[in-house]
Write a protein that holds these residues in place. Structure first.
Motif, PDB file in Angstrom:
ATOM      1  N   PHE A   1       0.830  -1.213   0.000  1.00  9.89           N
ATOM      2  CA  PHE A   1       0.000   0.000   0.000  1.00  9.89           C
ATOM      3  C   PHE A   1       0.863   1.260   0.000  1.00  9.89           C
ATOM      4  N   VAL A   2       1.854   1.297   0.901  1.00  9.14           N
ATOM      5  CA  VAL A   2       2.751   2.463   0.960  1.00  9.14           C
ATOM      6  C   VAL A   2       3.475   2.631  -0.371  1.00  9.14           C
ATOM      7  N   THR A   3       3.969   1.512  -0.919  1.00  5.26           N
ATOM      8  CA  THR A   3       4.684   1.562  -2.192  1.00  5.26           C
ATOM      9  C   THR A   3       3.759   1.978  -3.331  1.00  5.26           C
ATOM     10  N   ALA A   4       2.508   1.515  -3.290  1.00  2.97           N
ATOM     11  CA  ALA A   4       1.543   1.874  -4.336  1.00  2.97           C
ATOM     12  C   ALA A   4       1.279   3.375  -4.343  1.00  2.97           C
ATOM     13  N   LEU A   5       1.132   3.952  -3.156  1.00  2.00           N
ATOM     14  CA  LEU A   5       0.932   5.408  -3.083  1.00  2.00           C
ATOM     15  C   LEU A   5       2.094   6.123  -3.753  1.00  2.00           C
ATOM     16  N   THR A   6       3.321   5.684  -3.423  1.00  2.00           N
ATOM     17  CA  THR A   6       4.512   6.336  -3.963  1.00  2.00           C
ATOM     18  C   THR A   6       4.600   6.179  -5.476  1.00  2.00           C
ATOM     19  N   ILE A   7       4.494   4.934  -5.932  1.00  2.00           N
ATOM     20  CA  ILE A   7       4.704   4.661  -7.358  1.00  2.00           C
ATOM     21  C   ILE A   7       3.654   5.348  -8.226  1.00  2.00           C
ATOM     22  N   ASN A   8       2.419   5.442  -7.712  1.00  2.00           N
ATOM     23  CA  ASN A   8       1.349   5.978  -8.538  1.00  2.00           C
ATOM     24  C   ASN A   8       1.139   7.482  -8.384  1.00  2.00           C
ATOM     25  N   LEU A   9       1.557   8.046  -7.255  1.00  3.05           N
ATOM     26  CA  LEU A   9       1.304   9.475  -7.041  1.00  3.05           C
ATOM     27  C   LEU A   9       2.528  10.357  -7.279  1.00  3.05           C
ATOM     28  N   VAL A  10       3.695   9.882  -6.844  1.00  2.00           N
ATOM     29  CA  VAL A  10       4.886  10.747  -6.943  1.00  2.00           C
ATOM     30  C   VAL A  10       5.199  11.143  -8.395  1.00  2.00           C
ATOM     31  N   PRO A  11       5.107  10.223  -9.372  1.00  2.00           N
ATOM     32  CA  PRO A  11       5.402  10.623 -10.758  1.00  2.00           C
ATOM     33  C   PRO A  11       4.443  11.696 -11.303  1.00  2.00           C
ATOM     34  N   LYS A  12       3.296  11.895 -10.626  1.00  2.00           N
ATOM     35  CA  LYS A  12       2.385  12.962 -11.064  1.00  2.00           C
ATOM     36  C   LYS A  12       2.867  14.327 -10.585  1.00  2.00           C
TER      37      LYS A  12
ATOM     38  N   LYS B   1       8.733  15.301 -12.096  1.00  2.00           N
ATOM     39  CA  LYS B   1       8.940  14.877 -13.487  1.00  2.00           C
ATOM     40  C   LYS B   1       9.845  13.669 -13.574  1.00  2.00           C
ATOM     41  N   LYS B   2      10.870  13.653 -12.725  1.00  2.00           N
ATOM     42  CA  LYS B   2      11.803  12.528 -12.743  1.00  2.00           C
ATOM     43  C   LYS B   2      12.394  12.322 -11.356  1.00  2.00           C
ATOM     44  N   PRO B   3      12.983  11.126 -11.124  1.00  2.00           N
ATOM     45  CA  PRO B   3      13.600  10.898  -9.817  1.00  2.00           C
ATOM     46  C   PRO B   3      14.729  11.898  -9.593  1.00  2.00           C
ATOM     47  N   PHE B   4      15.038  12.189  -8.338  1.00  2.00           N
ATOM     48  CA  PHE B   4      16.076  13.176  -8.027  1.00  2.00           C
ATOM     49  C   PHE B   4      17.404  12.835  -8.701  1.00  2.00           C
ATOM     50  N   LEU B   5      17.739  11.527  -8.718  1.00  2.00           N
ATOM     51  CA  LEU B   5      19.029  11.134  -9.275  1.00  2.00           C
ATOM     52  C   LEU B   5      18.910  10.297 -10.547  1.00  2.00           C
ATOM     53  N   GLY B   6      17.715  10.139 -11.067  1.00  2.00           N
ATOM     54  CA  GLY B   6      17.553   9.246 -12.213  1.00  2.00           C
ATOM     55  C   GLY B   6      16.984   9.984 -13.410  1.00  2.00           C
ATOM     56  N   GLU B   7      16.799   9.249 -14.504  1.00  2.00           N
ATOM     57  CA  GLU B   7      16.314   9.878 -15.723  1.00  2.00           C
ATOM     58  C   GLU B   7      14.798   9.880 -15.832  1.00  2.00           C
ATOM     59  N   GLU B   8      14.181   8.771 -15.441  1.00  2.00           N
ATOM     60  CA  GLU B   8      12.722   8.732 -15.551  1.00  2.00           C
ATOM     61  C   GLU B   8      12.132   7.729 -14.564  1.00  2.00           C
ATOM     62  N   PHE B   9      10.842   7.940 -14.279  1.00  2.00           N
ATOM     63  CA  PHE B   9      10.119   6.958 -13.482  1.00  2.00           C
ATOM     64  C   PHE B   9       9.610   5.884 -14.420  1.00  2.00           C
ATOM     65  N   LYS B  10      10.219   4.678 -14.341  1.00  2.00           N
ATOM     66  CA  LYS B  10       9.773   3.602 -15.221  1.00  2.00           C
ATOM     67  C   LYS B  10       8.745   2.744 -14.514  1.00  2.00           C
ATOM     68  N   LYS B  11       7.833   2.204 -15.304  1.00  2.00           N
ATOM     69  CA  LYS B  11       6.884   1.223 -14.775  1.00  2.00           C
ATOM     70  C   LYS B  11       7.589  -0.124 -14.676  1.00  2.00           C
ATOM     71  N   ARG B  12       7.246  -0.903 -13.658  1.00  2.00           N
ATOM     72  CA  ARG B  12       7.752  -2.272 -13.593  1.00  2.00           C
ATOM     73  C   ARG B  12       6.814  -3.121 -14.430  1.00  2.00           C
ATOM     74  N   ARG B  13       7.320  -3.697 -15.516  1.00  2.00           N
ATOM     75  CA  ARG B  13       6.439  -4.445 -16.420  1.00  2.00           C
ATOM     76  C   ARG B  13       6.742  -5.940 -16.373  1.00  2.00           C
ATOM     77  N   ARG B  14       5.710  -6.708 -16.207  1.00  2.00           N
ATOM     78  CA  ARG B  14       5.832  -8.162 -16.285  1.00  2.00           C
ATOM     79  C   ARG B  14       4.655  -8.651 -17.103  1.00  2.00           C
ATOM     80  N   THR B  15       4.936  -9.524 -18.089  1.00  2.00           N
ATOM     81  CA  THR B  15       3.815 -10.058 -18.850  1.00  2.00           C
ATOM     82  C   THR B  15       3.389 -11.381 -18.234  1.00  2.00           C
ATOM     83  N   LEU B  16       2.088 -11.600 -18.267  1.00  2.00           N
ATOM     84  CA  LEU B  16       1.542 -12.829 -17.696  1.00  2.00           C
ATOM     85  C   LEU B  16       1.703 -13.958 -18.707  1.00  2.00           C
TER      86      LEU B  16
END
Lengths: 134, 153
Positions: A50-61, A64-79
């Motif tokens: 839950f805590v991680t979901a709040l961060t991952i889904n709200l902070v990128p809004k 624009k980008k992480p303090f030390l990184g280039e972009e907020f990437k989605k973690r993608r896994r195909t079923l």
């Protein structure tokens, strides 16, 4: 580069402390969940997700980008079949031993030395998977 | 249903979530655990699977993360842990056999309790949701079967 490692290390400290605080470095507690005697593990998993979901889904809004990184990437896994078959094999190992990768690391930290055997075995399992099943 | 109460689980979970969130906000990295095995093997094996780009790029921070997790638990053991340091009483063969299946299965599935369970669910991934349901269900069936067969500890 060094500062990135410092951040990951600090987050890792929290991760390991939280796992140990929540009892996950004790295989007996994990097994008591899997034997349906103590449902606390679900609270720990739900709380952390839950805590991680709040961060991952709200902070990128907001940022624009992480303090030390280039972009907020989605973690993608195909079923696919491997996702589910792998999860089932993991489930058998989890039910036999009460170990999972993160909690096994935390176990080493609390001096739960027998789990080193489990960690060595996880490396072997990961190797066999990569060597023969890809 | 909750003999140890809600508190240790809830607080522990929130601390874990803060750790994962902190790394994500500052670096953009999804800090998960089980890839650590494959990426570390890349130092020793030339097999193409282990030499894939994403493994080579992440292998150094994954070691840093694992060391952090170990030390974080160590800090717990020397501070708040009621039993200090402790060891499991589980039989060695359970750790060995279980560990092998955990290593194999999490890599086949591309995620573990942290990868699918925390980061995957937090990313609202369907694949991770099905993986989590599967490993929890199979984990419960396995643990109950072992208990029924009288395998203790």
């Amino acid at each position: 580069m060094r500062i990135k490692h410092l951040i990951v290390f600090t987050g890792g400290l929290l991760f390991g402390f939280g796992l140990a605080f929540g009892g996950m470095s004790k295989q007996e507690i994990v097994l008591s969940f899997l034997q349906l005697k103590d449902l606390g593990l679900l609270i720990l998993l739900g709380g952390s997700a839950f805590v991680t979901a709040l961060t991952i889904n709200l902070v990128p809004k907001v940022l624009k980008k992480p303090f030390l990184g280039e972009e907020f990437k989605k973690r993608r896994r195909t079923l696919n079949k491997r996702t589910i078959l792998g999860a089932a094999i993991f489930g058998v190992g989890w039910g036999i031993s009460g170990q999972c990768p993160g909690s096994a690391m935390a176990s080493i930290g609390v001096g739960n030395i027998p789990v080193l055997l489990g960690v060595a075995s996880m490396f072997l399992g990961a190797y066999i998977m990569g060597r023969f099943f890809t | 249903m909750l003999p140890l109460g809600v508190f240790p689980y809830l607080i522990g979970g929130v601390i874990i979530g803060i750790g994962v969130s902190f790394i994500y906000v500052v670096t953009g990295i999804h800090a998960t655990q089980s890839s650590f095995f494959s990426t570390t093997i890349s130092f020793f094996s030339k097999i193409p699977y282990f030499q894939q780009k994403s493994y080579l790029e992440s292998r150094s921070w994954r070691i840093t993360f694992a060391v952090g997790v170990i030390l974080g638990a160590f800090i717990y053991a020397i501070t708040l842990s009621p039993d200090g340091f402790f060891t499991t009483s589980l039989q060695w063969w359970r750790l060995l056999l279980g560990g092998f299946l955990v290593g194999f299965g999490t890599r086949l599935s591309q995620g573990c309790t942290s990868g699918h369970g925390i980061s995957g669910l937090a990313s609202l991934s369907n694949a991770s949701l099905y993986a989590v349901i599967t490993f929890i269900a199979v984990g419960i069936l396995t643990a109950l079967a072992f208990e029924t067969l009288g395998v203790v500890p």
